[in-house]
Every structure is written in structure tokens, then in C-alpha cells.
Design a protein around this motif. Structure first.
Motif, short mmCIF file in Angstrom:
data_model
loop_
_atom_site.label_atom_id
_atom_site.label_comp_id
_atom_site.label_asym_id
_atom_site.label_seq_id
_atom_site.Cartn_x
_atom_site.Cartn_y
_atom_site.Cartn_z
N UNK A 137 0.86 -1.18 0.00
CA UNK A 137 0.00 0.00 0.00
C UNK A 137 0.90 1.24 0.00
N UNK A 138 0.96 1.92 -1.13
CA UNK A 138 1.85 3.07 -1.28
C UNK A 138 1.55 4.19 -0.30
N UNK A 139 0.27 4.44 -0.03
CA UNK A 139 -0.09 5.50 0.91
C UNK A 139 0.40 5.18 2.31
N UNK A 140 0.20 3.95 2.76
CA UNK A 140 0.70 3.55 4.09
C UNK A 140 2.23 3.62 4.15
N UNK A 141 2.86 3.21 3.07
CA UNK A 141 4.32 3.24 3.00
C UNK A 141 4.84 4.67 3.12
N UNK A 142 4.25 5.59 2.36
CA UNK A 142 4.70 6.99 2.38
C UNK A 142 4.42 7.68 3.71
N UNK A 143 3.44 7.18 4.46
CA UNK A 143 3.09 7.82 5.73
C UNK A 143 3.62 7.09 6.96
N UNK A 144 4.41 6.06 6.75
CA UNK A 144 5.00 5.31 7.87
C UNK A 144 6.11 6.16 8.49
N UNK A 145 6.02 6.43 9.77
CA UNK A 145 6.97 7.31 10.47
C UNK A 145 8.41 6.78 10.45
N UNK A 146 8.61 5.51 10.20
CA UNK A 146 9.97 4.96 10.13
C UNK A 146 10.73 5.48 8.92
N UNK A 147 10.02 6.13 8.00
CA UNK A 147 10.67 6.71 6.82
C UNK A 147 10.87 8.21 6.94
N UNK A 148 10.71 8.75 8.15
CA UNK A 148 10.94 10.17 8.40
C UNK A 148 12.21 10.28 9.23
N UNK A 149 13.29 10.73 8.63
CA UNK A 149 14.57 10.76 9.33
C UNK A 149 14.64 11.77 10.45
N UNK A 150 13.83 12.80 10.42
CA UNK A 150 13.92 13.81 11.48
C UNK A 150 13.56 13.24 12.85
N UNK A 151 12.87 12.11 12.90
CA UNK A 151 12.51 11.51 14.17
C UNK A 151 13.49 10.46 14.66
N UNK A 152 14.62 10.29 13.96
CA UNK A 152 15.58 9.25 14.34
C UNK A 152 16.83 9.89 14.89
N UNK A 153 17.22 9.46 16.05
CA UNK A 153 18.45 9.93 16.65
C UNK A 153 19.53 8.89 16.37
N UNK A 154 20.66 9.34 15.84
CA UNK A 154 21.73 8.39 15.55
C UNK A 154 22.43 7.99 16.84
N UNK A 155 23.03 6.82 16.81
CA UNK A 155 23.74 6.28 17.96
C UNK A 155 25.24 6.30 17.70
N UNK A 156 25.98 6.52 18.74
CA UNK A 156 27.43 6.43 18.64
C UNK A 156 27.82 4.96 18.52
N UNK A 157 28.98 4.69 17.96
CA UNK A 157 29.45 3.31 17.82
C UNK A 157 29.38 2.60 19.17
N UNK A 158 28.85 1.38 19.13
CA UNK A 158 28.79 0.57 20.35
C UNK A 158 27.48 0.69 21.11
N UNK A 159 26.61 1.67 20.74
CA UNK A 159 25.32 1.80 21.42
C UNK A 159 24.28 0.96 20.70
N UNK A 160 23.26 0.52 21.43
CA UNK A 160 22.21 -0.30 20.85
C UNK A 160 20.90 0.47 20.84
N UNK A 161 19.94 -0.02 20.01
CA UNK A 161 18.57 0.49 20.04
C UNK A 161 18.37 1.73 19.22
N UNK A 162 17.11 2.17 19.20
CA UNK A 162 16.71 3.37 18.49
C UNK A 162 16.01 4.29 19.47
N UNK A 163 16.30 5.54 19.40
CA UNK A 163 15.59 6.53 20.20
C UNK A 163 14.91 7.49 19.25
N UNK A 164 13.71 7.91 19.59
CA UNK A 164 13.08 8.93 18.83
C UNK A 164 13.26 10.26 19.54
N UNK A 165 13.47 11.27 18.76
CA UNK A 165 13.62 12.61 19.32
C UNK A 165 12.22 13.13 19.64
N UNK A 166 12.00 13.59 20.85
CA UNK A 166 10.65 14.03 21.22
C UNK A 166 10.23 15.28 20.46
#
Length: 172
Positions: free
Chosen positions: A143-172
Motif C-alpha cells: 500500500x503506497x499511501x501507508x508506506x509513504x506515511x509510515x513514520x519509520x521513513x521520516x529521518x527527522x525523528x531518528x536519533x543516531x547512535x554512537x558506535x557501540x550503542x544499541x537500540x533506536x531513540x526517537x527525538x521528542x
């Protein structure tokens, strides 16, 4: 580009009885996206990695002067997939402008499929929350609409991790 994709799938004027699809392979499984959600297909896309991002974020691609994020759908669908920064083919997704690119194993195909060959996706199909339908040959139509609106494809909500860190954090 989008106009040439649409021309290829609407060539004989029977578009009301058929759906234009861009089909592609990931980890040996065939998927498709409606042409309404595909801007173009790019061969030999050079992808610059983004260290410290989640596994589904491959990097960015310079598309005519615009940095567009590149994603690996296989990682989100729990499919084994060996990705490379030198992707052979990527699909540029978006409705009115390029939003993001997704990797494809091999050259995607553009085709028109009669609507009677498409059935709704069954619960638990491989397409996950994006699986809208399947075809008679087992292709999963996303479903293209669901794909385009999936928040996992919005990079502004992803905080990068330093080498050796685990998991994903979202920026509030």
C-alpha cells in the motif's frame, strides 16, 4: 520518470480495468507498488551511508542535487538481505515529489495487471502493515499511501547512535 512509467502501463487505454505496478524482488520475494507512488527508477544509485542509524536506513542518494534517504524494506520485513552502498537499482517513492528511495534486488519491472488478478492480502501476509493485496503469482502489493506515511521513513525523528550503542531513540 513518472510520466514515462505511466505511459508504459496505460499504453492501450484500458487503465480503468487494470492497475499499473512497479514490481521488484527483495530476498527472493516479489513485491510491487502502484505506479501512483513511484516517481522513477534509478540504476547504479550511489548511496552514502549514514552511520549510527537503524538497520533499515541505508543512507542518502544525491538525486539531481537533493539528498534523498534510502531505505531497505527487507530489514523492516525481517527478510535476510545483503545491502551494499552501491545499490544496483532503487525505486524513488513519492506522490508529487521524491520522498525516499527503496532498494531492489535486480531491475524493477513496470506492468499493468488486470484488477481481477488482484486479491486482498490475507492477515499475516509477508507485506506486514503495508501489504494491501496479492496477485495470482504471489506478488505482494504494498500500500503506497501507508508506506509513504509510515513514520519509520521520516529521518527527522531518528536519533543516531554512537558506535557501540544499541537500540533506536526517537527525538521528542
Amino acid at each position: 520518470m513518472r510520466s514515462s512509467l505511466l505511459a508504459a502501463v496505460e499504453a492501450d487505454g484500458k487503465e480503468e480495468h487494470a492497475t499499473g505496478l512497479v514490481s521488484f524482488v527483495l530476498s527472493g520475494r516479489r513485491f510491487a507498488i502502484d505506479t501512483r507512488y513511484v516517481c522513477e527508477i534509478v540504476q547504479d544509485a550511489r548511496v552514502s551511508p549514514l552511520p549510527g542509524t537503524p538497520a533499515h536506513v541505508v543512507g542518502v542518494h544525491d538525486l539531481r542535487g537533493h539528498l534523498i534517504p534510502v531505505f531497505d524494506l527487507a530489514a523492516l520485513l525481517d527478510l535476510r538481505h545483503d545491502i551494499s552502498p552501491a545499490a544496483d537499482w532503487v525505486i524513488v517513492c513519492g506522490e508529487t515529489q521524491p520522498e525516499f528511495l527503496v532498494l531492489a534486488d535486480g531491475m524493477p519491472k513496470v506492468a499493468r495487471l488486470p484488477r481481477d488478478e488482484i486479491v486482498p492480502a490475507a492477515a499475516g501476509d509477508l507485506g506486514g502493515k503495508w501489504g494491501a493485496a496479492t496477485t495470482s503469482d504471489g506478488t505482494i502489493i504494498l500500500d503506497g499511501d501507508r508506506l509513504l506515511n509510515d513514520r519509520r521513513f521520516f529521518l527527522e525523528g531518528i536519533q543516531t547512535k554512537a558506535d557501540g550503542e544499541d537500540g533506536e531513540d526517537e527525538i521528542p
